[in-house]
Scaffold this motif. Sequence first.
Motif, PDB file in Angstrom:
ATOM      1  N   ASP A  94      13.000   3.338   7.941  1.00 38.96           N
ATOM      2  CA  ASP A  94      12.585   2.134   7.218  1.00 38.96           C
ATOM      3  C   ASP A  94      12.351   1.031   8.236  1.00 38.96           C
ATOM      4  OD1 ASP A  94      12.649   2.330   4.134  1.00 38.96           O
ATOM      5  OD2 ASP A  94      14.464   3.406   4.759  1.00 38.96           O
ATOM      6  N   VAL A  98       7.097  -3.898   6.287  1.00 40.50           N
ATOM      7  CA  VAL A  98       6.676  -3.573   4.928  1.00 40.50           C
ATOM      8  C   VAL A  98       7.168  -4.649   3.962  1.00 40.50           C
ATOM      9  CG1 VAL A  98       6.666  -1.091   5.353  1.00 40.50           C
ATOM     10  CG2 VAL A  98       8.757  -2.168   4.540  1.00 40.50           C
ATOM     11  N   GLU A  99       6.419  -4.835   2.861  1.00 40.89           N
ATOM     12  CA  GLU A  99       6.844  -5.746   1.805  1.00 40.89           C
ATOM     13  C   GLU A  99       8.021  -5.118   1.064  1.00 40.89           C
ATOM     14  OE1 GLU A  99       5.748  -8.729   1.138  1.00 40.89           O
ATOM     15  OE2 GLU A  99       4.194  -8.738   2.701  1.00 40.89           O
TER      16      GLU A  99
END
Length: 323
Positions: A94, A98-99
């Motif tokens: 992760d 990223v939004e």
Amino acid sequence: MTGSPGDDQNPMTPTGAGNGPAVSHRQFDALFEAVRTWGRWDPADRGAWNRVTPGHVQRATARVRSGTVVPLGLPWNTRSAPDNRGPALHHMTDLGDVEAPEPSVHKDFIAVDYHGKGVTHLDALCHIAYRGQLYGGWTAREAIDASGAHHGAVTALGPLVTKGVLLDLPAVRGSAWLEPGQAVHAEDIAAAEEALGVRIGDADAVLLRSGRFRRRAELGAWDADAASAGLHVDAVPLLAERGIALLGGDGDSDVRPSPVEGVHSPVHTLALAAMGVPLLDNLDLEALSAATAEAGRYEFLLVVAALNIPGGTGSPVNPVAVL
């Protein structure tokens, strides 16, 4: 230390100063029987870690003076090199680009085949069998299967807190490092004790510095399976007599090439399978060497905590010395 400039350009195969006379298989078997401690402790699969009592822990903590904390683990080693044929894995799962709902979360994945020369790790008693038997007489065929180890697993050990002793052989000899292949004999240990003002005692953890990672930084990596400084088997009876609980070093404790006919890791065999003494391999002892020299003392509090891996034959670790 994960690498240095020139690792790929300088894949040397060094030769050492010699291991002394060869040891026959018959002589080695006699030595195995002489230092064997099977049946001495309960639980058996903690082996020599049973030596460490609350009193030993209290005496070890009383040695802390300055509070200097020195980690002894190598960085997670993801670089392929002559001494790291199976690099550890580390990748992000992760990311930060990223939004996502607040707060954002970032994750990664790690994996490793840690038994080797590239990762600081603890060897549990099930890591080595000799003549088909693990420490205490359990047969490897029955005790080790696809689900893990059923005797001598790393979970049996638990954390260790005890007195550590650094045998800094290059410091004693006035050299930067020991050459790969150079053997450390019983008389070398005795000389180091006298020079450094220490004495190995009951339930101690003994750490041998050969200067491996200083040499690696200056000259590049080499195949440490083929040649490395370490203990000769003639040093093991002295350590057995002193009643040590743990043995470790910046190599894997064994001098290589092996001086024993037909046994590729004789010190591993004697420590783990005969004496029940767990091993620490691939310690980064350079900062500890500097700290002990500055303090003028080579004894300290040592803390080792393995990952809780049921059935594991060992664990990656980051031991900590406190002066």
